[in-house]
Scaffold this motif. Structure first.
Motif, short mmCIF file in Angstrom:
data_model
loop_
_atom_site.label_atom_id
_atom_site.label_comp_id
_atom_site.label_asym_id
_atom_site.label_seq_id
_atom_site.Cartn_x
_atom_site.Cartn_y
_atom_site.Cartn_z
N LEU A 192 6.87 -5.60 -3.17
CA LEU A 192 5.38 -5.49 -2.59
C LEU A 192 5.38 -5.45 -1.20
N ARG A 193 6.27 -6.27 -0.48
CA ARG A 193 6.17 -6.25 0.91
C ARG A 193 6.70 -4.54 1.23
N ARG B 253 10.20 -13.76 -9.08
CA ARG B 253 8.89 -13.74 -8.10
C ARG B 253 9.21 -13.24 -6.56
N HIS B 254 10.48 -13.76 -6.33
CA HIS B 254 11.18 -13.29 -5.02
C HIS B 254 11.36 -11.87 -5.03
N ASP B 255 11.84 -11.25 -5.97
CA ASP B 255 12.06 -9.95 -5.86
C ASP B 255 10.87 -9.01 -5.83
N ILE B 256 9.87 -9.47 -6.77
CA ILE B 256 8.49 -8.72 -6.68
C ILE B 256 7.86 -8.86 -5.57
N ASN B 257 8.00 -10.34 -4.75
CA ASN B 257 7.32 -10.19 -3.46
C ASN B 257 8.14 -9.35 -2.46
N ASN B 258 9.22 -8.81 -2.54
CA ASN B 258 10.07 -8.08 -1.77
C ASN B 258 9.48 -6.96 -1.69
N HIS C 193 4.04 -2.24 0.93
CA HIS C 193 2.90 -2.50 1.77
C HIS C 193 3.44 -1.82 3.10
#
Length: 135
Positions: free
Chosen positions: A84-85, A77-82, A88
């Motif tokens: 995606l950011r 989850r942490h990696d995916i969030n990074n 973005h």
């Protein structure tokens, strides 16, 4: 039957002596039966304890596997969030070519991980850990 071992204080009547001998034999039988039952109960309790210890080991292994799985999910989850950011910000800055390259690299890494996982499952091995942060 020779009952000469009985004390002389006993009445001399053979019927009484035989009765006393039978009572002594019955008492010895009850003592032996009691010892046998105690041993059987001890064995049953030892077996129950062994089964409980094995169950506890299985539960501990399950708990540890679940904990590792949850920790791995948190890392993903942490990696995916990074990721995606990063996408973005690349798109926000108008860097569409870099965003395409970045997503292509992510897709290649995901395909490689999926292939490794599938191969490990086919060989009934533990699936490999996912690389951390693009490693």
């Amino acid at each position: 039957m020779d009952l000469s071992w009985l004390p002389d204080v006993m009445p001399a009547s053979p019927a009484v002596r035989i009765t006393v001998a039978v009572v002594i034999l019955l008492l010895a039988g009850f003592v032996a039966l009691n010892l046998y039952l105690q041993r059987s109960e001890h064995r049953a309790r030892a077996e129950e304890l062994r089964e409980m210890e094995q169950s506890l080991q299985r539960q501990r292994a399950y708990y540890e596997a679940r904990l590792r799985s949850q920790q791995q999910a948190a890392v993903w989850r942490h990696d995916i969030n990074n990721h995606l950011r990063t996408l973005h910000y690349l798109l926000q800055d108008g860097q569409t070519e870099q965003a395409r390259n970045y997503t292509a690299q992510l897709c290649r890494e995901a395909d490689a991980q999926a292939a490794a996982f599938t191969a490990a499952c086919a060989q009934k091995e533990t699936p490999p850990e996912a690389p951390q942060n693009g490693q």
